[in-house]
Design an enzyme around this catalytic site. Structure first.
Site, PDB file in Angstrom:
ATOM      1  N   TYR B 148       0.906  -1.304  -0.107  1.00  0.00           N
ATOM      2  CA  TYR B 148      -0.056   0.029   0.039  1.00  0.00           C
ATOM      3  C   TYR B 148       0.827   1.229   0.023  1.00  0.00           C
ATOM      4  O   TYR B 148       1.684   1.380   0.771  1.00  0.00           O
ATOM      5  CB  TYR B 148      -0.932   0.163   1.384  1.00  0.00           C
ATOM      6  CG  TYR B 148      -1.831  -1.282   1.484  1.00  0.00           C
ATOM      7  CD1 TYR B 148      -1.451  -2.367   2.139  1.00  0.00           C
ATOM      8  CD2 TYR B 148      -3.182  -1.023   1.294  1.00  0.00           C
ATOM      9  CE1 TYR B 148      -2.213  -3.434   2.272  1.00  0.00           C
ATOM     10  CE2 TYR B 148      -4.071  -2.116   1.426  1.00  0.00           C
ATOM     11  CZ  TYR B 148      -3.790  -3.172   2.054  1.00  0.00           C
ATOM     12  OH  TYR B 148      -4.398  -4.396   2.387  1.00  0.00           O
ATOM     13  N   HIS B 156      -6.597   1.693  -1.245  1.00  0.00           N
ATOM     14  CA  HIS B 156      -6.596   0.279  -1.690  1.00  0.00           C
ATOM     15  C   HIS B 156      -4.799   0.020  -2.079  1.00  0.00           C
ATOM     16  O   HIS B 156      -4.513   0.736  -2.665  1.00  0.00           O
ATOM     17  CB  HIS B 156      -7.344   0.152  -2.950  1.00  0.00           C
ATOM     18  CG  HIS B 156      -8.822   0.079  -2.633  1.00  0.00           C
ATOM     19  ND1 HIS B 156      -9.526  -0.654  -2.348  1.00  0.00           N
ATOM     20  CD2 HIS B 156      -9.839   1.311  -2.856  1.00  0.00           C
ATOM     21  CE1 HIS B 156     -10.752  -0.286  -1.853  1.00  0.00           C
ATOM     22  NE2 HIS B 156     -10.783   0.888  -2.521  1.00  0.00           N
ATOM     23  N   LYS B 193      -4.899  -4.875  -8.964  1.00  0.00           N
ATOM     24  CA  LYS B 193      -3.771  -4.758  -8.404  1.00  0.00           C
ATOM     25  C   LYS B 193      -2.795  -5.242  -9.674  1.00  0.00           C
ATOM     26  O   LYS B 193      -3.100  -5.679 -10.443  1.00  0.00           O
ATOM     27  CB  LYS B 193      -3.246  -5.789  -7.289  1.00  0.00           C
ATOM     28  CG  LYS B 193      -4.464  -5.498  -6.148  1.00  0.00           C
ATOM     29  CD  LYS B 193      -4.129  -6.159  -4.928  1.00  0.00           C
ATOM     30  CE  LYS B 193      -5.224  -6.153  -4.103  1.00  0.00           C
ATOM     31  NZ  LYS B 193      -5.957  -5.118  -4.015  1.00  0.00           N
TER      32      LYS B 193
END
Lengths: 235, 235
Positions: B148, B156, B193
């Site tokens: 992060y 997020h 991601k």
């Protein structure tokens, strides 16, 4: 998990035309027309008349190839598909790049030489097909196969399949690390498939066709165990 | 991919309190109070007063443990976290289950004996922390870590991280099969991601603390190449 049919009437359609019937139609049509496939690298190419093209599509064998030819339709079969049609359904002859027909033993050795995992993958593929499940490549989900209850136009695939070869030095296998297990289960969950692991235990004999006999296939589904959903007071 | 802040004002909040400042606050507080952690299996347990508990939370070290004690707050640190606080930030003393203080070398060997991947995982963990990224377990996404930009309550996570150890006999590693690569990339895509692979090349010297010096970390992001989005006429 219940099968997820695609739209109204799909389930009835599938019941009216079971996959066993569609495959039997393809089989008898290929035998009647004495159809021949051409070995080309890791694929087998087959040209058929328009009226037979639908049989390939309906029974979910091969991928259609777009060409400019009007009356000929070309299909590209994967090695497992081609060997199943040739060896198990006995409805497809296959010639090599030298235009000589190949017998089953020659094909087996050729395919094994092109892809080391071919024997176990073929056993997994034929295991499903013999039960009238439709099998497609699992490439886009990072698994070996995906399995459908009927034609992919009628139903979503239910199983994401990984093929593991038991017994031998399986250093190349999947699911050997927890992070891989977590990753695979999480992905399967997010695309609404159940992870099905097929463990193939090879026969001692490695000579074709004896090596195909008496192998064992163990089916295991793997699902996430959620503590929240499994507490005593929730039951 | 741009960072995805959680709600309005989160970015400003993060800018006002950069992670480097929050970690420095934890560090000086732990030094002042001469805080001690207790080695317990694969974790280190730390008890702190209420006023210091927030520092652990804000700087994202450890997981709080719920207890009935009123004025004491317990935190459970993973091995990488504990070793980072102890060896790199020099703000945490650690005692063993025999109540004897452990020096860094003893800790290193203990942690290595509990988890064979500890050396490479620590190098990956400290690599991120030194750059003021927050690192959490990647368990739920089937990766080793997630990273992060700031506190998980504000943003997020951006990277799903796999740690690979280069050079040695890496038969246990991830991403050795295409199906694993496809699976991991597909999952990372679905949870927004980027897959970041850290290849850790170990130093020749395996003696602590020299083994921590001059190792190399190579960062690689892996993304899906979509033919459709990369055609010449789309550029």
């Amino acid at each position: 998990m219940e099968p997820r049919w695609k739209g109204k009437g799909s389930e009835a359609k599938a019941l009216a035309d079971p996959m066993s019937k569609l495959v039997a139609q393809l089989q008898s049509s290929l035998i009647q027309t004495n159809t021949c496939g051409l070995l080309s690298g890791c694929s087998v190419l087959v040209a058929v008349e328009t009226e037979h093209a639908d049989l390939f599509s309906h029974s979910c064998f091969g991928q259609p190839i777009l060409t400019a030819e009007k009356d000929k339709h070309w299909f590209q079969l994967g090695m497992e598909e081609a060997f199943y049609l040739c060896h198990f359904l006995k409805c497809l002859k296959i010639v090599g790049e030298d235009n000589c027909p190949k017998d089953d033993g020659e094909l087996w050795h050729y395919m094994k030489s092109r892809k080391a995992t071919f024997p176990t993958f073929y056993m997994a593929y034929s295991h499903f097909r013999k039960k009238n499940w439709v099998v497609r490549s699992g490439l886009q989900y990072g698994v070996d196969f995906i399995a459908y209850r009927h034609h992919p136009s009628l139903v979503h695939s239910e199983y994401a399949v990984l093929v593991l070869s038991e017994g031998d030095d399986d250093t190349n296998g999947r699911l050997r690390l927890w992070s891989d297990v977590h990753c695979t289960i999480r992905l399967c969950g997010s695309v609404a498939k159940t992870l099905l692991v097929l463990s193939i235990k090879k026969n001692q004999c490695s000579v074709f066709p004896l090596c195909l006999e008496s192998y064992t296939v163990v089916e295991r589904t793997i699902t996430r165990w959620s503590p929240k959903q499994n507490r005593e007071d929730c039951q």
